[in-house]
Design a protein around this motif. Structure first.
Motif, PDB file in Angstrom:
ATOM      1  N   LEU A 134      63.772 -22.654  57.713  1.00 14.66           N
ATOM      2  CA  LEU A 134      62.449 -22.490  57.107  1.00 14.66           C
ATOM      3  C   LEU A 134      62.495 -22.756  55.606  1.00 14.66           C
ATOM      4  O   LEU A 134      61.590 -23.413  55.053  1.00 14.66           O
ATOM      5  CB  LEU A 134      61.920 -21.083  57.382  1.00 14.66           C
ATOM      6  CG  LEU A 134      61.546 -20.784  58.838  1.00 14.66           C
ATOM      7  CD1 LEU A 134      61.137 -19.323  58.998  1.00 14.66           C
ATOM      8  CD2 LEU A 134      60.410 -21.701  59.300  1.00 14.66           C
ATOM      9  N   VAL A 135      63.541 -22.256  54.950  1.00 17.03           N
ATOM     10  CA  VAL A 135      63.676 -22.526  53.511  1.00 17.03           C
ATOM     11  C   VAL A 135      63.839 -24.015  53.260  1.00 17.03           C
ATOM     12  O   VAL A 135      63.241 -24.583  52.327  1.00 17.03           O
ATOM     13  CB  VAL A 135      64.858 -21.724  52.935  1.00 17.03           C
ATOM     14  CG1 VAL A 135      65.131 -22.141  51.490  1.00 17.03           C
ATOM     15  CG2 VAL A 135      64.589 -20.227  53.008  1.00 17.03           C
ATOM     16  N   THR A 136      64.629 -24.653  54.113  1.00 17.08           N
ATOM     17  CA  THR A 136      64.835 -26.099  53.964  1.00 17.08           C
ATOM     18  C   THR A 136      63.537 -26.872  54.186  1.00 17.08           C
ATOM     19  O   THR A 136      63.225 -27.817  53.452  1.00 17.08           O
ATOM     20  CB  THR A 136      65.902 -26.581  54.954  1.00 17.08           C
ATOM     21  OG1 THR A 136      67.111 -25.837  54.752  1.00 17.08           O
ATOM     22  CG2 THR A 136      66.193 -28.070  54.755  1.00 17.08           C
ATOM     23  N   VAL A 137      62.767 -26.468  55.194  1.00 21.05           N
ATOM     24  CA  VAL A 137      61.485 -27.144  55.459  1.00 21.05           C
ATOM     25  C   VAL A 137      60.528 -26.948  54.289  1.00 21.05           C
ATOM     26  O   VAL A 137      59.833 -27.889  53.874  1.00 21.05           O
ATOM     27  CB  VAL A 137      60.873 -26.621  56.770  1.00 21.05           C
ATOM     28  CG1 VAL A 137      59.437 -27.112  56.924  1.00 21.05           C
ATOM     29  CG2 VAL A 137      61.701 -27.077  57.954  1.00 21.05           C
ATOM     30  N   ALA A 138      60.497 -25.709  53.740  1.00 19.07           N
ATOM     31  CA  ALA A 138      59.616 -25.468  52.597  1.00 19.07           C
ATOM     32  C   ALA A 138      60.020 -26.317  51.395  1.00 19.07           C
ATOM     33  O   ALA A 138      59.173 -26.932  50.730  1.00 19.07           O
ATOM     34  CB  ALA A 138      59.639 -23.979  52.234  1.00 19.07           C
ATOM     35  N   ALA A 139      61.343 -26.350  51.133  1.00 15.04           N
ATOM     36  CA  ALA A 139      61.813 -27.176  50.014  1.00 15.04           C
ATOM     37  C   ALA A 139      61.537 -28.652  50.269  1.00 15.04           C
ATOM     38  O   ALA A 139      61.134 -29.389  49.349  1.00 15.04           O
ATOM     39  CB  ALA A 139      63.308 -26.943  49.796  1.00 15.04           C
TER      40      ALA A 139
END
Length: 417
Positions: A134-139
């Motif tokens: 999720l953090v990677t997708v947001a970034a």
């Protein structure tokens, strides 16, 4: 386009997360299972060693004596020969991880652990993978939005530039975007804008030059026609002479038009010939004499005769006509056209006895739009351009009184045989 860039970026990121996440989850699950089995085997071997040590010491092996040697989260069953078996811990329900170890005295230790330990550990790994994903997708989303804006905004700007260029505004914008491909497109658009601007400037200059240069021969032609009207009844021979001069002026007017059109295509003349300089100078003296006579002034010619120059007679006549008219409008007294030699050049000087050129102007009189007495400011600029197109130059030799000089290439003398 911006949406497509964001969607494509997110699709790539999600694919990478899915592949690596699933792979990581499989590898970690196997590693956790292997560690759980190894831990159970290790506990079984350790407990067997404890049982053997107690038996060797002559101690009784019971659930009470073995409780401290058994981990609290394990189910352990101990079987000793000639003694009742006993178990420690809660027997797990469902799937179990089991390890058995026998000792040298015939004892058997069985260690069991619930598979829920593995499930809980795999669940924690899965949560970590999901959070990281999720953090990677947001970034990636933020990065994709920034990249889409960085690419889409310059393209929109370039489209506006092209539309503005097509609508007739040729001003280059000189904007660069830090993207080599987009900067290359911007360079091409700016170069096209500058080229169009030069073409438009040349066309406007041609129109201004034509309007100004046609005015001079038309003025002379008008004065000749007035002479014809005044002498029509009393002097037929003079009428014929003036009519011939007027026809010559019409021919020169036609040549001026052709010359201006040629200059709009090629500022360098390719029709230069060797001509008699005196013939062109005397022609101007004769054409302008009625105008000077009407103004109560005189125009004269002097200097070295028989000079030959290389150039375009029509262009030279136009330059001299501009200088003579300039002296008529802004000068005073007698106007003198003098011819002389200066090295490998022939020179025609046009001088008068008037107040001269304003000191504040100086050599700037040859600049376009620069004028000292309410004129258009084009005459001398155009005359200079015509002179340079013939390989010569037009200069202001003296300001008080004004002396202008036209320098032309001199005909090379042939050696005598």
């Amino acid at each position: 386009m911006r949406r497509r860039l964001i969607n494509s970026t997110l699709a790539v990121v999600l694919f990478v997360i899915a592949v690596f996440g699933v792979s990581l989850l499989i590898v970690e699950t196997r590693a956790i299972e292997r560690n759980a089995v190894d831990s159970a085997r290790s506990d079984a071997a350790r407990i067997v060693a404890v049982v053997e040590a107690r038996l060797a010491a002559g101690e009784t092996v019971t659930a009470h004596t073995m409780r401290s040697a058994v981990p609290h989260d394990r189910y352990v069953r101990v079987e000793v020969p000639d003694q009742p078996a006993f178990a420690l811990g809660d027997e797990p329900d469902g799937g179990v991880i089991q390890a058995r170890q026998s000792g040298s005295h015939g004892e058997l230790v069985t260690v069991q652990q619930s598979r829920s330990v593995i499930t809980d550990e795999v669940g924690r790994i899965l949560v970590i993978v999901l959070v990281v994903g999720l953090v990677t997708v947001a970034a990636a989303t933020l990065l994709a939005v920034g990249q889409a804006r960085k690419v889409a905004a310059p393209l929109t700007d370039l489209a506006e530039t092209a539309e503005r260029l097509g609508s007739g505004d040729p001003r280059p914008r000189h904007r660069r975007y830090g993207v080599p491909e987009l900067d290359r497109v911007a360079d091409v658009l700016d170069a096209s804008a500058e080229r169009i601007a030069r073409m438009l400037t040349a066309e406007r200059r041609l129109a201004a030059d034509a309007s100004h240069q046609l005015r001079t021969p038309l003025t002379a032609l008008s004065m000749r026609l007035e002479e014809i009207v005044e002498t029509a009844d009393s002097e037929p021979d003079a009428v014929r002479e003036e009519a011939g001069i007027a026809l010559a002026q019409v021919e020169r007017l036609t040549e001026v038009v052709e010359r201006l059109l040629t200059n709009s295509r090629d500022r360098r003349s390719d029709s230069a010939i060797t001509f008699d300089l005196d013939e062109v100078v005397l022609q101007q003296v004769e054409e302008w004499r009625p105008a000077y006579r009407g103004a109560g002034r005189a125009i004269v010619h002097s200097g070295r005769p028989g000079l030959k120059a290389v150039g375009t007679p029509g262009a030279v006549a136009t330059v001299l006509a501009t200088l003579v008219e300039n002296s008529l409008m802004h000068g005073g007294g007698t106007v003198a056209l003098r011819t002389r030699i200066a090295g490998n050049q022939v020179v025609v000087e046009v001088a008068d006895e008037g107040p001269g050129v304003d000191p504040e102007l100086g050599s700037r009189v040859f600049e376009r739009t620069v004028s000292g007495r309410n004129s258009t400011g084009l005459g001398l600029a155009v005359a200079r351009d015509l002179a340079e197109a013939d390989g010569g130059r037009l200069e202001l030799l003296q300001q008080h009184p004004a002396v202008f000089a036209l320098f032309l290439t001199r005909e090379s003398e042939q050696p005598s045989g």
